[in-house]
Write a protein that holds these residues in place. Structure first.
Motif, PDB file in Angstrom:
ATOM      1  N   LEU A 184       3.267   6.595 -19.858  1.00  0.00           N
ATOM      2  CA  LEU A 184       3.038   7.461 -18.950  1.00  0.00           C
ATOM      3  C   LEU A 184       1.278   7.723 -18.775  1.00  0.00           C
ATOM      4  O   LEU A 184       0.900   8.350 -19.553  1.00  0.00           O
ATOM      5  N   ALA A 185       0.714   6.806 -18.144  1.00  0.00           N
ATOM      6  CA  ALA A 185      -0.920   6.851 -18.372  1.00  0.00           C
ATOM      7  C   ALA A 185      -1.580   7.291 -17.162  1.00  0.00           C
ATOM      8  O   ALA A 185      -1.166   7.082 -15.980  1.00  0.00           O
ATOM      9  N   LYS A 186      -2.594   7.937 -17.306  1.00  0.00           N
ATOM     10  CA  LYS A 186      -3.415   8.531 -16.332  1.00  0.00           C
ATOM     11  C   LYS A 186      -4.647   7.431 -16.171  1.00  0.00           C
ATOM     12  O   LYS A 186      -5.265   7.145 -17.050  1.00  0.00           O
ATOM     13  N   VAL A 187      -4.862   6.944 -14.782  1.00  0.00           N
ATOM     14  CA  VAL A 187      -5.794   5.870 -14.683  1.00  0.00           C
ATOM     15  C   VAL A 187      -6.611   6.114 -13.419  1.00  0.00           C
ATOM     16  O   VAL A 187      -6.190   7.320 -12.705  1.00  0.00           O
ATOM     17  N   GLN A 188      -7.487   5.597 -13.097  1.00  0.00           N
ATOM     18  CA  GLN A 188      -8.447   5.727 -12.047  1.00  0.00           C
ATOM     19  C   GLN A 188      -8.235   4.285 -11.190  1.00  0.00           C
ATOM     20  O   GLN A 188      -8.773   3.409 -11.885  1.00  0.00           O
ATOM     21  N   VAL A 189      -8.085   4.146  -9.944  1.00  0.00           N
ATOM     22  CA  VAL A 189      -7.881   3.052  -9.315  1.00  0.00           C
ATOM     23  C   VAL A 189      -8.669   2.885  -8.049  1.00  0.00           C
ATOM     24  O   VAL A 189      -8.936   4.158  -7.322  1.00  0.00           O
ATOM     25  N   PRO A 190      -9.319   1.930  -7.530  1.00  0.00           N
ATOM     26  CA  PRO A 190      -9.737   1.877  -6.185  1.00  0.00           C
ATOM     27  C   PRO A 190      -8.871   1.924  -4.982  1.00  0.00           C
ATOM     28  O   PRO A 190      -7.663   1.147  -5.263  1.00  0.00           O
ATOM     29  N   PHE A 191      -8.828   2.817  -4.301  1.00  0.00           N
ATOM     30  CA  PHE A 191      -7.812   3.017  -3.092  1.00  0.00           C
ATOM     31  C   PHE A 191      -8.463   2.913  -1.862  1.00  0.00           C
ATOM     32  O   PHE A 191      -9.558   3.298  -1.457  1.00  0.00           O
ATOM     33  N   VAL A 192      -7.814   1.916  -1.044  1.00  0.00           N
ATOM     34  CA  VAL A 192      -8.270   1.517   0.359  1.00  0.00           C
ATOM     35  C   VAL A 192      -7.791   2.699   1.241  1.00  0.00           C
ATOM     36  O   VAL A 192      -6.303   2.521   1.405  1.00  0.00           O
ATOM     37  N   GLU A 193      -8.528   3.412   1.981  1.00  0.00           N
ATOM     38  CA  GLU A 193      -8.161   4.333   2.978  1.00  0.00           C
ATOM     39  C   GLU A 193      -7.549   3.430   4.199  1.00  0.00           C
ATOM     40  O   GLU A 193      -7.859   2.307   4.515  1.00  0.00           O
ATOM     41  N   GLY A 194      -7.256   4.282   5.229  1.00  0.00           N
ATOM     42  CA  GLY A 194      -6.668   3.874   6.584  1.00  0.00           C
ATOM     43  C   GLY A 194      -7.790   3.289   7.101  1.00  0.00           C
ATOM     44  O   GLY A 194      -7.533   2.322   8.014  1.00  0.00           O
ATOM     45  N   ASP A 195      -9.039   3.622   7.223  1.00  0.00           N
ATOM     46  CA  ASP A 195     -10.133   3.465   7.813  1.00  0.00           C
ATOM     47  C   ASP A 195     -10.892   2.234   7.302  1.00  0.00           C
ATOM     48  O   ASP A 195     -11.911   1.904   7.852  1.00  0.00           O
ATOM     49  N   GLY A 196     -10.490   1.776   5.973  1.00  0.00           N
ATOM     50  CA  GLY A 196     -10.880   0.424   5.329  1.00  0.00           C
ATOM     51  C   GLY A 196     -11.906   1.062   4.315  1.00  0.00           C
ATOM     52  O   GLY A 196     -12.486  -0.187   3.566  1.00  0.00           O
ATOM     53  N   GLN A 197     -12.266   2.161   4.334  1.00  0.00           N
ATOM     54  CA  GLN A 197     -13.161   2.614   3.224  1.00  0.00           C
ATOM     55  C   GLN A 197     -12.345   2.608   1.816  1.00  0.00           C
ATOM     56  O   GLN A 197     -11.179   2.776   1.682  1.00  0.00           O
ATOM     57  N   VAL A 198     -13.114   2.254   0.505  1.00  0.00           N
ATOM     58  CA  VAL A 198     -12.586   2.274  -0.628  1.00  0.00           C
ATOM     59  C   VAL A 198     -13.095   3.231  -1.446  1.00  0.00           C
ATOM     60  O   VAL A 198     -14.340   3.491  -1.677  1.00  0.00           O
ATOM     61  N   LYS A 199     -12.197   4.140  -2.096  1.00  0.00           N
ATOM     62  CA  LYS A 199     -12.686   5.030  -3.049  1.00  0.00           C
ATOM     63  C   LYS A 199     -11.959   4.971  -4.442  1.00  0.00           C
ATOM     64  O   LYS A 199     -10.820   4.716  -4.362  1.00  0.00           O
ATOM     65  N   THR A 200     -12.310   5.524  -5.250  1.00  0.00           N
ATOM     66  CA  THR A 200     -11.744   5.797  -6.674  1.00  0.00           C
ATOM     67  C   THR A 200     -10.942   7.034  -6.554  1.00  0.00           C
ATOM     68  O   THR A 200     -11.320   8.179  -6.443  1.00  0.00           O
ATOM     69  N   VAL A 201      -9.606   7.120  -6.824  1.00  0.00           N
ATOM     70  CA  VAL A 201      -8.724   8.147  -6.989  1.00  0.00           C
ATOM     71  C   VAL A 201      -8.013   8.008  -8.223  1.00  0.00           C
ATOM     72  O   VAL A 201      -7.806   7.174  -8.898  1.00  0.00           O
ATOM     73  N   GLU A 247      -7.196  -3.654  -6.065  1.00  0.00           N
ATOM     74  CA  GLU A 247      -7.223  -2.621  -5.090  1.00  0.00           C
ATOM     75  C   GLU A 247      -5.776  -2.053  -4.759  1.00  0.00           C
ATOM     76  O   GLU A 247      -4.867  -2.710  -4.835  1.00  0.00           O
ATOM     77  N   ALA A 248      -5.635  -0.697  -4.646  1.00  0.00           N
ATOM     78  CA  ALA A 248      -4.213  -0.194  -4.116  1.00  0.00           C
ATOM     79  C   ALA A 248      -4.642   0.268  -2.618  1.00  0.00           C
ATOM     80  O   ALA A 248      -5.565   0.856  -2.036  1.00  0.00           O
ATOM     81  N   ASN A 249      -3.230   0.328  -2.070  1.00  0.00           N
ATOM     82  CA  ASN A 249      -3.158   0.903  -0.648  1.00  0.00           C
ATOM     83  C   ASN A 249      -1.822   1.644  -0.582  1.00  0.00           C
ATOM     84  O   ASN A 249      -0.982   1.379  -1.332  1.00  0.00           O
ATOM     85  N   ALA A 250      -1.699   2.427   0.457  1.00  0.00           N
ATOM     86  CA  ALA A 250      -0.575   3.264   0.675  1.00  0.00           C
ATOM     87  C   ALA A 250       0.548   2.337   1.069  1.00  0.00           C
ATOM     88  O   ALA A 250       0.280   1.454   2.105  1.00  0.00           O
ATOM     89  N   TYR A 251       1.857   2.739   0.795  1.00  0.00           N
ATOM     90  CA  TYR A 251       3.088   2.054   1.581  1.00  0.00           C
ATOM     91  C   TYR A 251       3.163   2.646   2.881  1.00  0.00           C
ATOM     92  O   TYR A 251       2.750   3.777   3.226  1.00  0.00           O
ATOM     93  N   ILE A 252       3.859   2.002   3.632  1.00  0.00           N
ATOM     94  CA  ILE A 252       4.216   2.240   4.968  1.00  0.00           C
ATOM     95  C   ILE A 252       4.935   3.689   5.078  1.00  0.00           C
ATOM     96  O   ILE A 252       4.739   4.684   5.920  1.00  0.00           O
ATOM     97  N   LYS A 253       5.949   3.852   4.192  1.00  0.00           N
ATOM     98  CA  LYS A 253       6.773   4.892   4.290  1.00  0.00           C
ATOM     99  C   LYS A 253       7.035   5.232   2.725  1.00  0.00           C
ATOM    100  O   LYS A 253       7.156   4.431   2.042  1.00  0.00           O
ATOM    101  N   GLN A 254       7.153   6.668   2.405  1.00  0.00           N
ATOM    102  CA  GLN A 254       7.545   7.212   0.998  1.00  0.00           C
ATOM    103  C   GLN A 254       8.898   7.344   1.152  1.00  0.00           C
ATOM    104  O   GLN A 254       9.429   7.911   2.124  1.00  0.00           O
ATOM    105  N   PRO A 255       9.474   7.467  -0.106  1.00  0.00           N
ATOM    106  CA  PRO A 255      10.826   8.015  -0.275  1.00  0.00           C
ATOM    107  C   PRO A 255      10.802   9.615   0.004  1.00  0.00           C
ATOM    108  O   PRO A 255       9.799  10.406  -0.113  1.00  0.00           O
ATOM    109  N   SER A 256      12.060   9.977   0.681  1.00  0.00           N
ATOM    110  CA  SER A 256      12.027  11.458   1.075  1.00  0.00           C
ATOM    111  C   SER A 256      11.717  12.438  -0.325  1.00  0.00           C
ATOM    112  O   SER A 256      11.200  13.511   0.049  1.00  0.00           O
ATOM    113  N   ASP A 257      12.123  11.898  -1.412  1.00  0.00           N
ATOM    114  CA  ASP A 257      11.838  12.848  -2.672  1.00  0.00           C
ATOM    115  C   ASP A 257      11.152  12.074  -3.327  1.00  0.00           C
ATOM    116  O   ASP A 257      11.332  12.349  -4.610  1.00  0.00           O
TER     117      ASP A 257
END
Length: 460
Positions: A166-183, A208-218
Motif C-alpha cells: 500500500l504505497a503513497k505515490v505522486q502521479v501526473p493527472f490529466v484534468e478534464g480541460d487537458g491540463q496535467v498536474k501532479t496529485v 499519465e493518469a485520468n479519471a474513469y467515466i463512472k466510480q463505484p457507489s461505495d
C-alpha cells in the motif's frame, strides 16, 4: 544558190555552238566529279574514325564484362564457402547450446508476459526499475546473458512485492480541460490507483493518469484510505480485473441515458405517464376529500352542506312535499350528476393506460426497422452498429409497460373509490324515497315530517 549558201552557213554556226555547249557541260561534270571525290574522301575518313572509336568502346565493354564475370565467379565461390562455413557453425552452435535454445524461448515468453503485465499494471508507477532489462530480453535475438536473467528475476520479485504493498505515490493527472498536474495517490497493490476523486486509470505508456467515466457507489478515495494506511482494518472495494470492470462500469448507461434511447416515442410515453399521474393525483385528492366530507355529513344528515351527499339530501329538504315518484326522479338526477363529477378524468386515465403499451409496441417496431436498415447498409458483422435500434425497441417496450401498469392500477383504485361513494349516494337516496313512501302511506303531513336519518354508516 544563195539560199543554199545561207542554209549551209546556219548549219555551220549551229554546229559550232553545239560543240561549245558540249565542251562546257564536260567541264562542269569534271568539276562536280572532283568535288564529289573530295566529299567522299572526307566522309570515308569520318567513318573510319567512328569505326575506330566503336572498336575501342567494344574492347572496353568486353574488358569490363570479363572483369565483372571474374568478380561474380569469385563472389559465388566465396558465397558457397561462407554457406558451408555457416552450416558448420550452426551445427557447432546447436551442439554447444544443447537445451539452451528451449530455455531462451521460455525466458523470452515469460519476459513478454511480464512486459505486458507491467504495461497494464499500476505497479509501473513506482515499481519499474528493471523494465528496461525485460525489454532487452524481449527484443534480443541471442541467448540472454547472466545479467539479463538476473534482471528478469529481480523484475519478477519487484512486481510480486509491489502487488502486496500500500504505497503513497505522486502521479501526473490529466484534468478534464487537458491540463496535467501532479496529485497525491495511493497504489493499492496491483489492483488500482486511488486519488481524492476515487479510482483513476493509469496509462503506463504515456505515464499519465485520468479519471474513469463512472466510480463505484461505495468506491474508496484518498481520504477514506487514511485509516487503512496506518494499519486499521477496513473493507475496500477493489477491481480484480485491474481496470476492466471500472471501464465497463463507465459504459453502463444511467437512467436518463436509457430514457434518451427511447427516442421520440419514449418521450411521448413519459409525457403520457406524467399526465396520467397528474390526473390520478388530482382525482385521488378530490375523492379523498369527498370521502371525508361524506363521513362528516353522515354524522349530521339534518344539516346538508356543500358535498355530494349533502347535495343529494338537499333535494329532499328543498321540497319535502313532493310525491314519491317525483322525489325518486329528482334524487336519481342528483346522483347521476354527482356520479359524473366523481368519475371525471377516470376515462382519460384508462385511455392513457391503454395507449402506453401500444406506443411501446410502436417504438419496438420502429427500433427493429432501424436495426434492419443498419444491417442493410453495414451488415451484421459489428453488433455495436445495431445497438441503437435494439435499444430503442427494448426501452420503448419497457416504458410502455412501466407506464401502463401504474396508470391501470390507479384507474382501478380510483374507480373503486368513486363506486363506493356512488353506492352511498344511491343507498341514501333509496332510504329517503322509502321513508317518503312510508309517510305517504300513513298520511303524515309534510309539516310533521322529520329529516330522514342516515341509512348508511361511515364511508369505508
Amino acid at each position: 544558190m544563195r539560199v543554199m549558201t545561207n542554209i549551209l552557213v546556219c548549219c555551220l554556226a549551229l554546229a559550232s555552238f553545239s560543240s561549245a555547249a558540249s565542251q562546257d557541260l564536260v567541264t562542269k561534270a569534271q568539276q562536280e566529279n572532283q568535288q564529289q571525290k573530295v566529299l567522299d574522301s572526307k566522309r570515308q575518313a569520318e567513318f573510319k574514325q567512328t569505326e575506330q572509336a566503336l572498336r575501342k568502346e567494344k574492347a572496353e565493354l568486353l574488358r569490363q564484362r570479363n572483369q565483372i564475370q571474374q568478380q561474380t565467379d569469385r563472389l559465388t565461390k566465396q558465397f558457397s564457402t561462407n554457406e558451408t562455413q555457416l552450416a558448420k557453425l550452426q551445427d557447432k552452435l546447436r551442439l554447444q547450446s544443447g537445451s539452451l535454445g528451449e530455455l531462451f524461448g521460455v525466458v523470452r515468453q515469460n519476459a513478454k508476459e511480464l512486459q505486458a503485465d507491467i504495461s497494464h499494471s499500476v505497479t509501473s508507477v513506482d515499481a519499474n526499475k528493471y523494465s528496461s532489462v525485460v525489454s532487452q530480453i524481449v527484443a534480443a535475438k541471442t541467448l540472454p546473458s547472466i545479467k539479463q536473467l538476473t534482471g528478469l528475476w529481480k523484475s519478477f520479485e519487484e512486481q510480486i512485492s509491489a502487488s502486496g504493498q500500500l504505497a503513497k505515490v505522486q502521479v501526473p493527472f490529466v484534468e478534464g480541460d487537458g491540463q496535467v498536474k501532479t496529485v497525491d495517490a495511493i497504489r493499492l497493490g496491483s489492483f488500482g490507483l486511488i486519488t481524492n476523486k476515487g479510482y483513476v486509470n493509469w496509462n503506463a505508456i504515456s505515464r499519465e493518469a485520468n479519471a474513469y467515466i463512472k466510480q463505484p457507489s461505495d468506491g474508496p478515495t484518498l481520504s477514506s484510505l487514511a485509516s487503512l494506511s496506518i494499519g486499521q482494518v477496513q473493507s475496500v472495494v477493489i477491481d480484480p480485473s485491474k481496470g476492466e470492470i471500472l471501464n465497463q462500469l463507465g459504459e453502463v448507461p444511467s437512467m436518463m441515458q436509457r430514457l434518451k434511447q427511447g427516442g421520440v416515442v419514449g418521450e411521448i410515453i413519459i409525457a403520457l405517464l406524467v399526465l396520467g399521474i397528474v390526473i390520478a393525483g388530482i382525482r385521488g385528492a378530490y375523492l379523498f376529500k369527498v370521502q371525508k366530507q361524506i363521513s362528516k355529513q353522515l354524522k349530521e344528515p339534518e344539516a346538508p352542506t356543500d358535498n355530494p351527499l349533502g347535495r343529494v339530501l338537499n333535494v329532499y329538504h328543498q321540497e319535502p312535499n313532493r310525491s314519491v315518484e317525483a322525489l325518486e326522479l329528482r334524487l336519481l338526477e342528483a346522483i347521476v350528476d354527482e356520479q359524473a363529477h366523481l368519475e371525471k378524468g377516470l376515462s382519460m386515465l384508462k385511455l392513457l393506460a391503454a395507449i402506453a403499451p401500444m406506443l411501446g409496441l410502436l417504438g419496438t417496431v420502429a427500433g427493429m426497422i432501424e436495426t434492419f436498415q443498419v444491417i442493410t447498409q453495414f451488415g451484421n458483422g459489428d453488433p455495436k452498429v445495431m445497438a441503437g435500434g435494439i435499444s430503442m425497441a427494448l426501452v420503448t417496450t419497457v416504458l410502455g409497460l412501466v407506464s401502463a401498469i401504474p396508470l391501470l392500477l390507479a384507474h382501478n383504485v380510483l374507480s373503486s373509490q368513486a363506486e363506493k361513494v356512488r353506492t352511498i349516494l344511491e343507498k341514501q337516496g333509496l332510504g329517503i324515497v322509502a321513508e317518503q313512501a312510508e309517510r305517504d302511506s300513513k298520511g303524515i303531513t309534510p309539516a310533521k315530517v322529520q329529516s330522514p336519518k342516515s341509512t348508511v354508516g361511515n364511508v369505508a
